[in-house]
Design a protein around this motif. Structure first.
Motif, PDB file in Angstrom:
ATOM      1  N   GLY A 234       0.838  -1.196   0.000  1.00 17.05           N
ATOM      2  CA  GLY A 234       0.000   0.000   0.000  1.00 17.05           C
ATOM      3  C   GLY A 234       0.872   1.244   0.000  1.00 17.05           C
ATOM      4  O   GLY A 234       1.841   1.302  -0.761  1.00 17.05           O
ATOM      5  N   ALA A 235       0.506   2.199   0.840  1.00 20.74           N
ATOM      6  CA  ALA A 235       1.265   3.453   0.863  1.00 20.74           C
ATOM      7  C   ALA A 235       1.197   4.092   2.240  1.00 20.74           C
ATOM      8  O   ALA A 235       0.224   3.923   2.969  1.00 20.74           O
ATOM      9  CB  ALA A 235       0.720   4.424  -0.177  1.00 20.74           C
ATOM     10  N   TYR A 236       2.275   4.789   2.575  1.00 21.80           N
ATOM     11  CA  TYR A 236       2.227   5.700   3.717  1.00 21.80           C
ATOM     12  C   TYR A 236       1.802   7.050   3.179  1.00 21.80           C
ATOM     13  O   TYR A 236       2.312   7.511   2.155  1.00 21.80           O
ATOM     14  CB  TYR A 236       3.608   5.835   4.361  1.00 21.80           C
ATOM     15  N   ILE A 237       0.873   7.700   3.867  1.00 17.05           N
ATOM     16  CA  ILE A 237       0.451   9.039   3.456  1.00 17.05           C
ATOM     17  C   ILE A 237       0.492   9.936   4.685  1.00 17.05           C
ATOM     18  O   ILE A 237       0.026   9.545   5.766  1.00 17.05           O
ATOM     19  CB  ILE A 237      -0.979   9.026   2.861  1.00 17.05           C
ATOM     20  N   THR A 238       1.089  11.104   4.525  1.00 10.47           N
ATOM     21  CA  THR A 238       1.188  12.020   5.646  1.00 10.47           C
ATOM     22  C   THR A 238       0.130  13.114   5.529  1.00 10.47           C
ATOM     23  O   THR A 238       0.054  13.821   4.518  1.00 10.47           O
ATOM     24  CB  THR A 238       2.588  12.653   5.704  1.00 10.47           C
ATOM     25  N   PHE A 239      -0.689  13.198   6.560  1.00 10.17           N
ATOM     26  CA  PHE A 239      -1.653  14.299   6.676  1.00 10.17           C
ATOM     27  C   PHE A 239      -1.039  15.293   7.644  1.00 10.17           C
ATOM     28  O   PHE A 239      -0.115  14.968   8.378  1.00 10.17           O
ATOM     29  CB  PHE A 239      -2.984  13.780   7.232  1.00 10.17           C
ATOM     30  N   LYS A 240      -1.549  16.511   7.640  1.00 10.44           N
ATOM     31  CA  LYS A 240      -1.057  17.461   8.624  1.00 10.44           C
ATOM     32  C   LYS A 240      -2.228  18.022   9.407  1.00 10.44           C
ATOM     33  O   LYS A 240      -3.289  18.281   8.838  1.00 10.44           O
ATOM     34  CB  LYS A 240      -0.294  18.601   7.938  1.00 10.44           C
ATOM     35  N   THR A 241      -2.005  18.200  10.694  1.00 12.53           N
ATOM     36  CA  THR A 241      -3.055  18.851  11.479  1.00 12.53           C
ATOM     37  C   THR A 241      -3.062  20.326  11.109  1.00 12.53           C
ATOM     38  O   THR A 241      -2.136  20.818  10.457  1.00 12.53           O
ATOM     39  CB  THR A 241      -2.792  18.728  12.992  1.00 12.53           C
ATOM     40  N   GLY A 244      -0.101  22.056  11.818  1.00 13.82           N
ATOM     41  CA  GLY A 244       1.091  21.669  11.075  1.00 13.82           C
ATOM     42  C   GLY A 244       1.760  20.400  11.541  1.00 13.82           C
ATOM     43  O   GLY A 244       2.810  19.999  11.038  1.00 13.82           O
ATOM     44  N   GLU A 245       1.152  19.695  12.502  1.00 16.72           N
ATOM     45  CA  GLU A 245       1.707  18.442  13.029  1.00 16.72           C
ATOM     46  C   GLU A 245       1.494  17.309  12.018  1.00 16.72           C
ATOM     47  O   GLU A 245       0.354  17.062  11.619  1.00 16.72           O
ATOM     48  CB  GLU A 245       0.943  18.114  14.322  1.00 16.72           C
ATOM     49  N   PRO A 246       2.540  16.633  11.549  1.00 14.89           N
ATOM     50  CA  PRO A 246       2.311  15.544  10.582  1.00 14.89           C
ATOM     51  C   PRO A 246       1.739  14.287  11.240  1.00 14.89           C
ATOM     52  O   PRO A 246       2.149  13.916  12.335  1.00 14.89           O
ATOM     53  CB  PRO A 246       3.699  15.268  10.011  1.00 14.89           C
ATOM     54  N   ILE A 275      -2.594  16.812  20.213  1.00 19.84           N
ATOM     55  CA  ILE A 275      -3.546  17.460  19.301  1.00 19.84           C
ATOM     56  C   ILE A 275      -4.924  17.685  19.914  1.00 19.84           C
ATOM     57  O   ILE A 275      -5.691  18.498  19.417  1.00 19.84           O
ATOM     58  CB  ILE A 275      -3.713  16.655  17.989  1.00 19.84           C
ATOM     59  N   THR A 276      -5.235  16.951  20.982  1.00 18.13           N
ATOM     60  CA  THR A 276      -6.571  17.064  21.553  1.00 18.13           C
ATOM     61  C   THR A 276      -6.831  18.485  22.050  1.00 18.13           C
ATOM     62  O   THR A 276      -5.990  19.084  22.724  1.00 18.13           O
ATOM     63  CB  THR A 276      -6.744  16.061  22.701  1.00 18.13           C
ATOM     64  N   ALA A 315      -7.448  17.671  10.452  1.00 25.78           N
ATOM     65  CA  ALA A 315      -6.292  17.518   9.574  1.00 25.78           C
ATOM     66  C   ALA A 315      -6.688  17.956   8.179  1.00 25.78           C
ATOM     67  O   ALA A 315      -7.870  18.105   7.873  1.00 25.78           O
ATOM     68  CB  ALA A 315      -5.849  16.061   9.554  1.00 25.78           C
ATOM     69  N   ILE A 316      -5.680  18.156   7.346  1.00 25.00           N
ATOM     70  CA  ILE A 316      -5.954  18.526   5.954  1.00 25.00           C
ATOM     71  C   ILE A 316      -5.708  17.322   5.068  1.00 25.00           C
ATOM     72  O   ILE A 316      -4.648  16.690   5.133  1.00 25.00           O
ATOM     73  CB  ILE A 316      -5.024  19.683   5.500  1.00 25.00           C
TER      74      ILE A 316
END
Length: 818
Positions: A234-241, A244-246, A275-276, A315-316
């Motif tokens: 599959g894949a690793y995908i990085t989202f960011k909060t 800006g936190e990955p 993040i909470t 997150a974005i």
RNA sequence: GCCGAAGUGGCGGAAUAGGCAGACGCGCACGACUCAAAAUCGUGUACCUACGGGUAUGUGGGUUCGAUUCCCACCUUCGGCACCA
């Protein structure tokens, strides 16, 4: 008249010990390197010295021994060693229960089992015996640990680990089994404990362990290991909060990225607290605590309702530039992938259930071919099939067969992730909080940190003067002096690691130690290693599929990367035996009272009978229930062998009888040779029984004493020798043949003699058997057809109907189609 | 739920694999030996039969001249996995 009383009776209780001592005294089974012969390393899994040799040991070892003997008669230089896997918990439990030292308990058991093992009459080379709890053995177990440590294949980690509250120790992931996650040894459900533990990097070898191309192992074992390793592409995908936190997630469906409408983290995920939002802090903390407690009790079935809480953070999704909520839920596991997922409710059932539960948005981004157009509000389940990408920006319209690679390429181009592979397999946790094992050779120095014990100071000896607390805590921790030592680097005061190693570590390299059990320069004599390795045939139970049999492969590869071993695999061929059940068809156990004790059987019937029955009563890889009257048949058979071969009789057989005897002898030899080679032990015995019946008939018609008879007897005993080594040796001697039958060559099939002169031609009409006619071998198709049609039975079946077609299978059958 | 293995007489099993279903053994029945029993030896032993034959390898289909064997669906038993993203 022949005086029957002159034939001595068959007395296994006399001949078996006699030959066992003679073979032992003569060193008949000693195997040393010999460049003139091809080597053959036959290995049976070494037993744990539980106290008594049980029928299961006999079942595992007898056919292995018979096959090793067969190989030897075929001209191979065969090495067939034995030893004891002597560290482990039962010894310690006995210590706590009966106030007897584990060492004393273990070594007394070994002594007893040695005697029992000898009664089997196996060709073990006892000079090679290995006991894994001997300091001269575990010195090298520790040495391997140090090599792994130096090559960064051993490391320490603090994490929640599986802990058996009954055995009072941590366990490897493989040693936790079943739905209720119970301990492999005692069945108690395990709990999670946060402990600092030693692990081996078996996951580094996941890919290589999936490659079985060099080895001939049963498909079932390969499948079990493959499933256990659990490769996912599959894949690793990085989202960011938003801050800006990955957050990195793993997905097998990067093609569904546009449908990711929220993220879910495991409750233990390290980012959760960060993040909470303050408003959600309380509820999140409560959920985390509950999740923690729940995993402490028991994980429940997959069908239970989804639970989770919102962290308040967003997150974005870089693909859609959308703002998506971040939740935590216990259906996401910290131990797999990154402990975080992108949730695509339209195309993943678990995410779908979660979204419905908490009213989160569902977006269709895959349209499977042929399916009606999907509408989120109408869906009752996720659609997990591949299909054309829709609602996916630039990638919309990408076909199912391209979607994965196109999506991965897109993600990589965007710089938000990469294609990747993950595994279900975890690193091998080898720390055990027990006494009776090899101490982990590590010293903790306040100045120098974690230091391995220098090789010239190995072994780190287990202290004998220890006491057990009823709490079951490791006595090494409580020993007044043992743990305190000096740092090998700076000489300052330091402490020893008090954990010992998983005993699967001991059994991961014993096949190398057998080669030179007393060699003190290295774990093995390199010259002997070059000659004997790898193991040619390994036999044992399939219950070790994802434990011992995986560890041993890992170990060999890891040792290779440390420059110690050569070759990719330690065991070229593996075969598994089944299990002998009690007469009631249930697993044998003392509490059920259905245990069959081999010692009693040996006393009653002799080892040869027990051996032959074990090989006869079932397919070896299947096993099955014991049958007390079944073994009588094998006992009768051996008495008949004895009488048929020894009792003289009148001669004067016809040429036809002798020709038939030779034919049967060589046909049997051909079949038996094939069966030994292919582990089909039950048909070896039935073939030998058949030949004996044939010999009995030939003898009754005057075959005794003819060259054909003598040849049959000679070949018979050679074929029998691997299964029933004692009676074969005894008859061999009584018939005036040179000692020992076990050093004789395997006979050659005389194809000319084995050939049938006449065959039975099967005649069918419309596929139904109508007649059998004797025809000479090599009859032409036309002749066969003619003879078939001439048969009265066939004529009757045809009843005057028109013959449409005739199929002739040369030498076998004629089928007349009307 | 997913992955894997296996279903053949009263029982264990055989058929090296598309070509005689039930080898070999247990059990059972009958006979011989024996005063008798045990042991041993011999004979028989899938089912039904209107004695022509018919039916049978978990169930139902299919391919084939022919299937225990190959294909499809299902049932049962055993083993492994357990929300693995």
């Amino acid at each position: 008249m022949i005086d029957i009383t002159s034939i001595p009776p068959y007395k296994p209780e006399e001949i078996e010990p006699k030959w066992q001592s003679r073979w032992e005294a003569d060193g008949l089974y000693h195997a040393d390197p010999d460049p003139k012969h091809t080597k053959f390393y036959a290995l049976t899994m070494l037993p744990y010295p539980s106290g008594d040799l049980h029928i299961g040991h006999w079942y595992a070892m007898t056919p292995s021994d018979a096959r090793a003997r067969f190989k030897r008669m075929q001209g191979y230089n065969v090495f067939f060693p034995i030893g004891f896997d002597a560290f482990g918990l039962p010894a310690e439990n006995a210590a706590i229960k009966h106030q007897i030292h584990p060492k004393q308990w273990t070594y007394a058991n070994i002594e007893r089992m040695r005697t029992q093992l000898r009664s089997m009459g196996n060709m073990f080379d006892w000079r090679s015996e290995v006991v894994t709890s001997d300091p001269e053995y575990y010195r090298w177990t520790q040495w391997f640990f140090v090599q792994f440590f130096k090559h960064n294949l051993a490391y320490q980690m603090e994490a929640p680990v599986d802990f058996c509250p009954n055995c009072n120790t941590t366990l490897a992931r493989e040693q936790v089994q079943g739905e209720d996650r119970h301990c492999e040894r005692c069945g108690t459900p395990v709990i999670k404990k946060n402990l600092k533990q030693w692990l081996f990097r078996i996951t580094n070898y996941a890919e290589e362990l999936l490659d079985f191309s060099d080895i001939d192992w049963p498909e079932t074992i390969k499948t079990l290991q493959t499933n256990w390793i659990g490769r996912s592409k599959g894949a690793y995908i990085t989202f960011k909060t938003e801050s800006g936190e990955p957050i990195e997630v793993f997905t097998t469906r990067p093609d569904t990225l546009w449908g990711a409408t929220f993220l879910v983290l495991a409750p233990e995920h390290p980012l959760v607290n960060q993040i909470t939002t303050p408003e959600q802090a309380e509820i999140v903390a409560a959920y985390q605590e509950q999740a923690m407690r729940q995993s402490d009790i028991q994980r429940e079935a997959a069908t239970r309702e989804k639970t989770g809480v919102f962290t308040g953070a967003y997150a974005i999704n870089h693909a859609t530039s959308e703002r998506i909520p971040i939740w935590i839920a216990d259906y996401v596991l910290m131990t797999y992938g990154t402990g975080a997922i992108m949730s695509v409710p339209a195309h993943d059932q678990r995410d779908f259930e979660f979204a419905r539960q908490f009213d989160l948005p569902i977006r269709v981004v895959i349209q499977p071919e042929g399916a009606p157009e999907l509408a989120p509000e109408e869906m009752t389940a996720a659609v997990e099939a591949y299909g054309t990408m829709v609602n996916s920006g630039l990638l919309s319209g990408t076909a199912a067969d391209k979607s994965l690679e196109t999506a991965v390429a897109f993600i990589e181009q965007m710089g938000i992730g990469r294609g990747a592979v993950t595994y279900r397999l975890h690193d091998w946790l080898i720390s055990r909080q027990r006494y009776w094992g090899a101490p982990i050779p590590i010293i903790y120095c306040p100045k120098c940190g974690t230091v391995p014990v220098p090789e010239d100071q190995l072994p780190v000896l287990l202290p004998d003067d220890v006491e057990w607390l009823p709490t079951g805590e490791s006595p090494l921790k409580l020993h007044p002096t043992w743990r305190f030592t000096t740092c090998p680097v700076c000489g300052g005061p330091a402490e020893r690691e008090t954990d010992t190693m998983d005993t699967f570590m001991c059994s991961s390299w014993y096949y190398m130690r057998y080669l030179s059990p007393h060699y003190d320069q290295y774990p093995f004599d390199p010259q002997l290693y070059r000659y004997w390795m790898p193991v040619d045939t390994y036999t044992g139970g399939s219950e070790h599929a994802t434990m011992h049999l995986m560890y041993v492969r890992f170990f060999h590869k890891a040792a290779r990367d440390c420059g110690i071993t050569t070759g990719r695999e330690p065991m070229r061929q593996l075969r598994n035996q089944g299990m002998v059940l009690g007469e009631d068809g249930e697993k044998m156990s003392k509490s059920r009272g259905n245990v069959i004790a081999p010692d009693d059987l040996v006393q009653r019937y002799g080892a040869d009978t027990v051996r032959s029955y074990l090989m006869f009563f079932s397919r070896w890889e299947v096993g099955g229930p014991w049958n007390s009257s079944g073994i009588e048949g094998n006992s009768r058979w051996l008495r008949r062998v004895w009488a048929t071969l020894l009792e003289p009789a009148d001669g004067g057989a016809s040429r036809e009888v002798l020709r038939a005897l030779r034919r049967k002898t060589h046909q049997t030899l051909r079949a038996v040779t094939y069966d030994y080679e292919n582990f089909e032990f039950n048909t070896i015995i039935s073939s030998l029984m058949e030949l004996l019946n044939e010999m009995g008939r030939a003898k009754a018609t005057g075959a005794f004493g003819t060259p054909e008879w003598d040849e049959a007897v000679d070949i018979y005993l050679r074929m029998l020798a691997p299964v029933c080594p004692h009676i074969a040796e005894e008859l061999w001697e009584r018939l005036g043949k040179p000692y020992s039958i076990h050093t004789q060559a395997w006979p050659q099939v005389d194809e000319e003699a084995a050939r049938d002169e006449e065959i039975t031609l099967v005649v069918q009409v419309n596929g139904k058997l109508r007649d059998r006619i004797q025809v000479p071998l090599g009859i032409s198709d036309a002749e066969a057809e003619q003879k078939a049609l001439a048969s009265p039975a066939v004529q009757q079946a045809l009843a005057g109907r028109q013959v449409r077609k005739v199929i002739v299978v040369p030498g076998k059958l004629v089928n007349i189609v009307v």
